[in-house]
Design a protein around this motif. Sequence first.
Motif, PDB file in Angstrom:
ATOM      1  N   ALA A   1      45.675  43.920  36.109  1.00  0.00           N
ATOM      2  CA  ALA A   1      45.122  45.117  36.761  1.00  0.00           C
ATOM      3  C   ALA A   1      46.294  45.813  37.441  1.00  0.00           C
ATOM      4  CB  ALA A   1      44.055  44.738  37.795  1.00  0.00           C
ATOM      5  N   VAL A   2      46.099  47.061  37.842  1.00  0.00           N
ATOM      6  CA  VAL A   2      47.151  47.763  38.577  1.00  0.00           C
ATOM      7  C   VAL A   2      46.613  48.254  39.919  1.00  0.00           C
ATOM      8  CG1 VAL A   2      48.569  48.505  36.623  1.00  0.00           C
ATOM      9  CG2 VAL A   2      46.706  49.967  37.390  1.00  0.00           C
ATOM     10  N   GLY A   3      47.502  48.235  40.919  1.00  0.00           N
ATOM     11  CA  GLY A   3      47.209  48.801  42.227  1.00  0.00           C
ATOM     12  C   GLY A   3      47.925  50.134  42.352  1.00  0.00           C
ATOM     13  N   TYR A   4      47.463  50.959  43.281  1.00  0.00           N
ATOM     14  CA  TYR A   4      48.012  52.314  43.429  1.00  0.00           C
ATOM     15  C   TYR A   4      48.481  52.563  44.862  1.00  0.00           C
ATOM     16  CZ  TYR A   4      45.926  53.331  38.917  1.00  0.00           C
ATOM     17  OH  TYR A   4      45.623  53.306  37.584  1.00  0.00           O
ATOM     18  N   ARG A   5      49.561  53.329  44.957  1.00  0.00           N
ATOM     19  CA  ARG A   5      50.039  53.809  46.255  1.00  0.00           C
ATOM     20  C   ARG A   5      50.178  55.328  46.180  1.00  0.00           C
ATOM     21  NH1 ARG A   5      54.008  51.652  50.618  1.00  0.00           N
ATOM     22  NH2 ARG A   5      54.649  53.572  51.639  1.00  0.00           N
ATOM     23  N   PHE A   6      49.488  56.016  47.055  1.00  0.00           N
ATOM     24  CA  PHE A   6      49.511  57.484  47.105  1.00  0.00           C
ATOM     25  C   PHE A   6      50.256  57.923  48.363  1.00  0.00           C
ATOM     26  CE2 PHE A   6      45.719  56.073  44.930  1.00  0.00           C
ATOM     27  CZ  PHE A   6      45.696  56.858  43.795  1.00  0.00           C
TER      28      PHE A   6
ATOM     29  N   GLY B   1      50.467  60.113  55.458  1.00  0.00           N
ATOM     30  CA  GLY B   1      50.841  58.694  55.354  1.00  0.00           C
ATOM     31  C   GLY B   1      50.389  58.118  54.030  1.00  0.00           C
ATOM     32  N   ALA B   2      50.930  56.957  53.698  1.00  0.00           N
ATOM     33  CA  ALA B   2      50.625  56.356  52.393  1.00  0.00           C
ATOM     34  C   ALA B   2      49.297  55.605  52.420  1.00  0.00           C
ATOM     35  CB  ALA B   2      51.749  55.411  51.987  1.00  0.00           C
ATOM     36  N   LEU B   3      48.559  55.732  51.326  1.00  0.00           N
ATOM     37  CA  LEU B   3      47.330  54.964  51.137  1.00  0.00           C
ATOM     38  C   LEU B   3      47.545  54.049  49.942  1.00  0.00           C
ATOM     39  CD1 LEU B   3      43.671  56.004  51.350  1.00  0.00           C
ATOM     40  CD2 LEU B   3      44.473  55.022  49.198  1.00  0.00           C
ATOM     41  N   VAL B   4      47.311  52.758  50.144  1.00  0.00           N
ATOM     42  CA  VAL B   4      47.463  51.780  49.055  1.00  0.00           C
ATOM     43  C   VAL B   4      46.083  51.234  48.709  1.00  0.00           C
ATOM     44  CG1 VAL B   4      48.462  49.580  48.365  1.00  0.00           C
ATOM     45  CG2 VAL B   4      49.812  51.173  49.741  1.00  0.00           C
ATOM     46  N   PHE B   5      45.761  51.275  47.418  1.00  0.00           N
ATOM     47  CA  PHE B   5      44.468  50.784  46.950  1.00  0.00           C
ATOM     48  C   PHE B   5      44.707  49.624  45.987  1.00  0.00           C
ATOM     49  CE2 PHE B   5      40.862  50.699  44.029  1.00  0.00           C
ATOM     50  CZ  PHE B   5      39.800  50.675  44.915  1.00  0.00           C
ATOM     51  N   ILE B   6      44.340  48.425  46.428  1.00  0.00           N
ATOM     52  CA  ILE B   6      44.544  47.226  45.610  1.00  0.00           C
ATOM     53  C   ILE B   6      43.228  46.470  45.527  1.00  0.00           C
ATOM     54  CG2 ILE B   6      45.702  44.993  45.461  1.00  0.00           C
ATOM     55  CD1 ILE B   6      48.125  46.226  46.811  1.00  0.00           C
ATOM     56  N   THR B   7      42.616  46.496  44.354  1.00  0.00           N
ATOM     57  CA  THR B   7      41.421  45.683  44.179  1.00  0.00           C
ATOM     58  C   THR B   7      41.619  44.791  42.972  1.00  0.00           C
ATOM     59  OG1 THR B   7      39.019  45.650  44.143  1.00  0.00           O
ATOM     60  CG2 THR B   7      40.091  47.284  42.737  1.00  0.00           C
ATOM     61  N   ASP B   8      40.827  43.734  42.898  1.00  0.00           N
ATOM     62  CA  ASP B   8      40.947  42.763  41.824  1.00  0.00           C
ATOM     63  C   ASP B   8      42.357  42.188  41.803  1.00  0.00           C
ATOM     64  OD1 ASP B   8      38.637  44.542  41.386  1.00  0.00           O
ATOM     65  OD2 ASP B   8      38.253  43.153  39.751  1.00  0.00           O
TER      66      ASP B   8
ATOM     67  N   ILE C   1      43.982  49.229  51.479  1.00  0.00           N
ATOM     68  CA  ILE C   1      42.648  48.823  51.036  1.00  0.00           C
ATOM     69  C   ILE C   1      42.857  47.653  50.078  1.00  0.00           C
ATOM     70  CG2 ILE C   1      40.568  49.543  49.802  1.00  0.00           C
ATOM     71  CD1 ILE C   1      41.481  52.499  50.574  1.00  0.00           C
ATOM     72  N   HIS C   2      42.232  46.509  50.354  1.00  0.00           N
ATOM     73  CA  HIS C   2      42.480  45.323  49.525  1.00  0.00           C
ATOM     74  C   HIS C   2      41.195  44.546  49.260  1.00  0.00           C
ATOM     75  CE1 HIS C   2      44.305  41.703  47.878  1.00  0.00           C
ATOM     76  NE2 HIS C   2      45.456  42.371  47.801  1.00  0.00           N
ATOM     77  N   ASP C   3      41.157  43.976  48.079  1.00  0.00           N
ATOM     78  CA  ASP C   3      40.091  43.079  47.640  1.00  0.00           C
ATOM     79  C   ASP C   3      39.982  41.874  48.579  1.00  0.00           C
ATOM     80  OD1 ASP C   3      38.984  40.790  46.329  1.00  0.00           O
ATOM     81  OD2 ASP C   3      39.602  41.509  44.363  1.00  0.00           O
ATOM     82  N   ALA C   4      38.770  41.642  49.100  1.00  0.00           N
ATOM     83  CA  ALA C   4      38.498  40.411  49.863  1.00  0.00           C
ATOM     84  C   ALA C   4      37.099  39.940  49.478  1.00  0.00           C
ATOM     85  CB  ALA C   4      38.609  40.656  51.361  1.00  0.00           C
ATOM     86  N   GLN C   5      36.939  39.641  48.204  1.00  0.00           N
ATOM     87  CA  GLN C   5      35.606  39.276  47.711  1.00  0.00           C
ATOM     88  C   GLN C   5      35.112  37.954  48.300  1.00  0.00           C
ATOM     89  OE1 GLN C   5      34.835  39.938  43.604  1.00  0.00           O
ATOM     90  NE2 GLN C   5      32.979  38.692  43.555  1.00  0.00           N
ATOM     91  N   TYR C   6      36.059  37.038  48.525  1.00  0.00           N
ATOM     92  CA  TYR C   6      35.639  35.694  48.920  1.00  0.00           C
ATOM     93  C   TYR C   6      35.972  35.371  50.368  1.00  0.00           C
ATOM     94  CZ  TYR C   6      35.299  35.222  43.850  1.00  0.00           C
ATOM     95  OH  TYR C   6      34.991  35.413  42.539  1.00  0.00           O
ATOM     96  N   LEU C   7      35.307  34.360  50.878  1.00  0.00           N
ATOM     97  CA  LEU C   7      35.625  33.816  52.204  1.00  0.00           C
ATOM     98  C   LEU C   7      36.682  32.731  52.016  1.00  0.00           C
ATOM     99  CD1 LEU C   7      31.975  33.335  53.523  1.00  0.00           C
ATOM    100  CD2 LEU C   7      33.540  35.239  54.005  1.00  0.00           C
ATOM    101  N   PRO C   8      37.475  32.456  53.069  1.00  0.00           N
ATOM    102  CA  PRO C   8      38.442  31.360  52.956  1.00  0.00           C
ATOM    103  C   PRO C   8      37.772  30.060  52.500  1.00  0.00           C
ATOM    104  CG  PRO C   8      38.870  32.632  54.939  1.00  0.00           C
ATOM    105  CD  PRO C   8      37.604  33.177  54.354  1.00  0.00           C
ATOM    106  N   SER C   9      36.548  29.822  52.980  1.00  0.00           N
ATOM    107  CA  SER C   9      35.854  28.573  52.638  1.00  0.00           C
ATOM    108  C   SER C   9      35.404  28.514  51.178  1.00  0.00           C
ATOM    109  CB  SER C   9      34.630  28.408  53.546  1.00  0.00           C
ATOM    110  OG  SER C   9      33.756  29.512  53.381  1.00  0.00           O
TER     111      SER C   9
END
Length: 280
Positions: free
Chosen positions: A162-167, A172-179, A203-211
């Motif tokens: 997958a690719v992430g984006y930085r605008f 200021g810069a916005l970074v979008f990183i998912t998956d 902005i980053h993917d955090a689908q799961y909990l540490p546990s």
Amino acid sequence: MKFRFWGTRGSLPAPGPDTLVYGGNSTCCSIEHEGRHLVIDAGSGIRLLGAELMGPGPMGGSEDASLEVTLLMTHLHFDHIMGFPFFAPAYTPGAVIRLGGWPKCLKGIKGMFKNGRYDGGFPVSFAELPSKILRDEALTPPRFAWQGMEVRTTPLNHPQGAVGYRFEAPGGALVFITDNELAVGAPPPKALVEFCSGAAVLIHDAQYLPSEMDICAGRGHSEFRACLALAQAAGAGRLILTHHDPGRTDAQIEAMIDQARAEAGSLPVEGAREGQTLEL
Ligand SMILES: [Zn+2]
Ligand SMILES: [Zn+2]
């Protein structure tokens, strides 16, 4: 530059009474800059964006021959592309949709219309669409410009990639990183820290909990602690967690964000909400 979340859910849309705060649609965001529209990913949230772009009118919109939209794909997993066949501009004669980012984005979009996938897969073929949908080679990673704004991409750690984006927005810069899967308990990759360096918003993917990582490691998604480490190492101004698990209720996301805030020090942390806008 105005950024908006149209879908914040990962893997599968999850509508219902338990997802009203953070939203049930799968990944889609938009950027409006100097009167032009850029979309990131075509999850189920893109249907609502399409309706807004078309404006009021019969069948959800009047025909606008001048409508031009740029669509950047992060990758082609189903939750990021499933909404495209319901994107009204695709059915608008004269509208132009420029695809960029992920190398096989045009192939992936065409594939969504292939009846040959299985009998009766979708009632419309790609060739029947009256809009012009094309791969714009100017929107090719790792670096390009859109409306005078510099855009950079980075490869992500995800099954099939997958690719992430930085605008580089005016404010200021916005970074979008998912998956993207960040390793648990390890420092964030240097290249990724550099990519996110000094971002006003990460902005980053955090689908799961540490546990949950004991079971979920290897699926290509992160937990909030690794996101905090990345944001802090990069000196990001604000961290927004997204790609919420479809099984996570609003109350559970709230609890996760509370925990992240308790560990974040002075870094502002929040959960991405469908409909939320950011001005940069
Ligand atoms: Zn996804
Ligand atoms: Zn994915």
